[in-house]
Design a protein around this motif. Structure first.
Motif, PDB file in Angstrom:
ATOM      1  N   GLN A 296       0.818  -1.208   0.000  1.00 16.10           N
ATOM      2  CA  GLN A 296       0.000   0.000   0.000  1.00 16.10           C
ATOM      3  C   GLN A 296       0.857   1.265   0.000  1.00 16.10           C
ATOM      4  O   GLN A 296       0.417   2.310  -0.466  1.00 16.10           O
ATOM      5  CB  GLN A 296      -0.926  -0.003   1.224  1.00 16.10           C
ATOM      6  CG  GLN A 296      -2.112   0.928   1.102  1.00 16.10           C
ATOM      7  CD  GLN A 296      -3.162   0.636   2.141  1.00 16.10           C
ATOM      8  OE1 GLN A 296      -2.928  -0.121   3.078  1.00 16.10           O
ATOM      9  NE2 GLN A 296      -4.328   1.229   1.987  1.00 16.10           N
ATOM     10  N   GLN A 297       2.068   1.163   0.507  1.00 14.65           N
ATOM     11  CA  GLN A 297       2.963   2.322   0.529  1.00 14.65           C
ATOM     12  C   GLN A 297       3.349   2.760  -0.879  1.00 14.65           C
ATOM     13  O   GLN A 297       3.481   3.949  -1.158  1.00 14.65           O
ATOM     14  CB  GLN A 297       4.221   2.003   1.345  1.00 14.65           C
ATOM     15  CG  GLN A 297       3.933   1.544   2.762  1.00 14.65           C
ATOM     16  CD  GLN A 297       5.193   1.063   3.464  1.00 14.65           C
ATOM     17  OE1 GLN A 297       6.299   1.375   3.049  1.00 14.65           O
ATOM     18  NE2 GLN A 297       5.028   0.297   4.537  1.00 14.65           N
ATOM     19  N   ALA A 298       3.561   1.770  -1.772  1.00 17.79           N
ATOM     20  CA  ALA A 298       4.039   2.090  -3.119  1.00 17.79           C
ATOM     21  C   ALA A 298       2.924   2.061  -4.156  1.00 17.79           C
ATOM     22  O   ALA A 298       2.884   2.895  -5.063  1.00 17.79           O
ATOM     23  CB  ALA A 298       5.144   1.115  -3.526  1.00 17.79           C
ATOM     24  N   ILE A 299       2.003   1.104  -4.054  1.00 19.23           N
ATOM     25  CA  ILE A 299       0.933   0.946  -5.046  1.00 19.23           C
ATOM     26  C   ILE A 299      -0.393   0.853  -4.300  1.00 19.23           C
ATOM     27  O   ILE A 299      -0.886  -0.248  -4.008  1.00 19.23           O
ATOM     28  CB  ILE A 299       1.163  -0.311  -5.923  1.00 19.23           C
ATOM     29  CG1 ILE A 299       2.600  -0.381  -6.412  1.00 19.23           C
ATOM     30  CG2 ILE A 299       0.202  -0.314  -7.107  1.00 19.23           C
ATOM     31  CD1 ILE A 299       2.924  -1.641  -7.181  1.00 19.23           C
ATOM     32  N   PRO A 300      -1.022   1.971  -3.971  1.00 18.81           N
ATOM     33  CA  PRO A 300      -2.252   1.939  -3.162  1.00 18.81           C
ATOM     34  C   PRO A 300      -3.395   1.179  -3.825  1.00 18.81           C
ATOM     35  O   PRO A 300      -4.218   0.566  -3.136  1.00 18.81           O
ATOM     36  CB  PRO A 300      -2.606   3.426  -2.992  1.00 18.81           C
ATOM     37  CG  PRO A 300      -1.335   4.163  -3.270  1.00 18.81           C
ATOM     38  CD  PRO A 300      -0.590   3.347  -4.260  1.00 18.81           C
TER      39      PRO A 300
END
Length: 678
Positions: A650-654
């Motif tokens: 979720q940090q990079a690709i929500p």
């Protein structure tokens, strides 16, 4: 069946039989008296009603009374022409009302017919026609006003439903009155024709068949016919007046008498002027003194009474009025500041240039679209979206809008008024002239084109939408993305209570013995945060009831629920029954399972930053390859690590979809297009 239902049916049948079957003269007198009483009842009732729907059966009553009157006309004509008499009622009208003078009676009858047919009946018919047309024309605007009040929270669904029903009934009533007024007109014409036929036929029958002298025949049949005409035209006149009163009745909360006195005799200045003028005419001119002095004095007395009533109302208003100092003290009280602290769940603010889109009076349909958005979200996610507040903001640019969630700016966009947004689906047959922009909801390249280019753009293969659709689509996507933030404990309580009647045992077992409303809210919010619909709430609560005894960790409970909803999730992400996905290497899954730690707040993943960065780097590469194949970005993992890997990604690709193998139905064919490594 009730007695009233049967009696009305019997009454209509009896009226029809009156046309065919001769009745005794005594019974005919009774029916004539009943006809007058019924017409008088309708006239008085029309004056005391406060709104038209209080007398919604009036169009049907018009038809029945008209038929009744014509049936009586036929019966009286039969007696006049066959026996030279028509009962005591008609004889009384012929002798007493018109003084036995056929000429006077005939003139009175002609005057009544002229008044009824040319003045009241034709006027009522025209007013009915206009009222029906304008009521039907105003229906869309009234419907949009109701939807606007519903969206703004001024009324609830029940009130909106009742108001819509009332509008429909009003339209039906005025439409029926437009048709029923034709019966009144036809009845007046029939009355004239029947009278002429009775007189001419009476002359001939009395002279040639009864052997009466010509003068006696003329006198006798003229008196009978005029008496008959007056007996029938008097109720017809009252019905026509009642029709005019009903269709000319404007919106008011009082009856006709109250309104007349309040609006005609409560203007003291007008009454003083009229009274003084009449007194001067009576005292200073050769006109008769007594009538003008009496009428003028009455007008002055009414003016004085109106002044006393006005003073009394002003005193009451002064008593009820709050003193200025008290108002200032109220303004200083802290509780008056409390409304300012309330934050609306969803707000849509816009510049002054977008106001026409939100104003139903200017043809705007944004309010209607908000209703559709709430219905769409309820069907797709099972979430009751709170009322969406619309506000104009002068600090925004004229064509700019801003979407807020709980008072925070979430998204904004700009439209070009009187233009359409044209988006290329990827295969268009040519370029089109327009203003380059980006579609706000999905970030797609687009162009604002003029309205006259819309048809050309559609022929070239562009997807063309209007500005209202752009705003509503953007708002819908924002609501879907932040649905988990909008779900409150109160919302969850309402959803749970909605299924209590059909599933009482389930709720008694689960709440509050195993879980509280707050715990259920967290599970539902976890589902909504990843785009999983909570509409199948019964299955969700049953799963929680099955597993809440073994664990209180809402994240683990969420995973159990997701597995229960495997059919729903499979249909959502694999509609065609097959897809290419990204998986995790076995070594990475083992490492993640070993990194799961537990504390008093639940479980969490303990990874050093370098390892996390390496995993995200590998994930980005594999997802990039998957997207190049035209597939949706989906990662499939082991059930025990799905939740924790979603937290990392979720940090990079929500927007990445992370599923577990247990959430995919066995008949779904998935192929691994790449593997994520540490």
């Amino acid at each position: 069946m009730r007695f009233s239902d049967i009696s009305v049916a019997i009454l209509v049948i009896v009226i029809i039989l009156l046309i065919i079957i001769p009745i005794p003269l005594g019974l005919l007198d009774f029916f004539l008296a009943l006809n007058i009483a019924l017409a008088l009842t309708i006239l008085v009732l029309s004056m005391f009603m406060r709104e038209t729907l209080e007398f919604s059966v009036f169009p049907s009553i018009l038809l029945i009374t008209t038929l009744f009157r014509l049936a009586l006309n036929i019966s009286t004509t039969r007696y006049i022409l066959s026996e030279g008499q028509a009962g005591s009622v008609i004889a009384a009208f012929g002798d007493f009302v018109i003084g036995g003078n056929a000429v006077v009676g005939f003139i009175i009858f002609i005057i009544i017919v002229i008044i009824q047919f040319l003045v009241i009946t034709k006027g009522s018919e025209r007013v009915s026609e206009v009222a029906a047309r304008f009521t039907l024309d105003a229906m869309p605007g009234k419907q949009m006003a109701i939807d606007a009040d519903l969206n703004s929270g001024l009324i609830n669904e029940s009130d909106a439903k009742e108001r819509r029903k009332k509008i429909q009934r009003e339209a039906d009533f005025y439409g029926a009155m437009d048709g029923a007024s034709k019966f009144v007109k036809g009845d007046a014409i029939a009355g004239i024709l029947i009278t002429v036929i009775n007189i001419l036929a009476g002359f001939l029958i009395g002279t040639f068949m009864m052997g009466l002298p010509l003068v006696e025949s003329i006198s006798k049949f003229t008196l009978l016919t005029v008496g008959d005409g007056l007996v029938s035209q008097l109720p017809a006149l009252m019905i026509s007046v009642a029709t005019g009163i009903v269709v000319t009745r404007s919106a008011s909360e009082e009856n006709l008498g109250t309104d007349v006195f309040a609006q005609l005799f409560m203007r003291r200045v007008v009454l003083y002027i009229v009274g003084s003028f009449l007194v001067l005419l009576g005292a200073g001119t050769p006109l008769p003194t007594l009538p003008f002095l009496v009428v003028g004095g009455a007008a002055l007395l009414l003016g004085y009474r109106a002044m006393q009533v006005t003073k009394k109302e002003e005193k009451l208003a002064e008593v009820e009025e709050v003193p200025e100092d008290t108002s200032k003290d109220d303004m200083r009280r802290p509780e008056n500041i409390m409304p300012l602290l309330q934050v609306d769940p969803i707000e849509l603010e816009f510049g002054y240039g977008i106001i026409p889109l939100a104003d139903p009076n200017q043809g705007g349909d944004l309010f209607d679209r908000l209703v559709m958005i709430r219905r769409q979200i309820a069907l797709e996610l099972g979430l009751i979206v709170p009322m969406i507040r619309l506000r104009d903001n002068i600090q925004l640019d004229a064509n700019q809008y801003l979407i807020k969630i709980k008072g925070n700016d979430i998204a904004y966009g700009t439209i070009v008024f009187d233009h359409y947004l044209a988006m290329s689906p990827g295969s268009v047959e040519g370029e089109i002239e327009g203003i380059d922009t980006v579609e706000p909801a999905f970030g797609l390249p687009a162009k604002w084109i003029k309205s006259d280019l819309r048809e050309k753009a559609e022929l070239l293969g562009y997807t063309v939408v209007d500005p209202s659709s752009v705003i509503s689509t953007h708002l819908t996507e924002v609501i879907k993305k932040h649905a988990h933030e909008l779900l409150s404990r109160e919302d969850v309580k309402n959803l749970v209570e909605n299924i209590r009647e059909s599933n009482p045992a389930l709720l008694e077992e689960l709440i509050p013995n195993l879980m509280m409303i707050g715990d259920i809210q967290k599970v539902l919010a976890n589902l909504l945060s990843e785009g999983i619909s909570i509409r199948n709430l019964v299955s969700i609560l049953e799963t929680l009831a099955d597993h809440a005894r073994s664990t209180r960790d809402v994240n683990i409970l969420t995973e159990y629920v997701r597995q229960k909803l495997s059919r729903q999730i499979s249909k959502q992400y694999f509609p065609f029954g097959e897809a290419k996905v990204v998986t995790l290497e076995q070594s990475l899954e083992n490492m993640l399972m070993e990194s799961i730690d537990t504390n008093e707040n639940g479980t969490f993943l303990s990874l050093d930053p370098m390892t996390t960065q390496s995993i995200l780097s590998s994930l980005s590469e594999e997802i990039k390859k998957l997207l190049q194949m035209g597939e949706q970005a989906i990662v499939v993992t082991a059930p025990i690590v799905r939740f924790y890997f979603k937290r990392i990604s979720q940090q990079a690709i929500p927007e990445l979809v992370v599923l577990s193998y247990n959430e995919i139905e066995s008949d779904i064919e998935i192929q691994s297009a790449g593997m994520v490594s540490a």
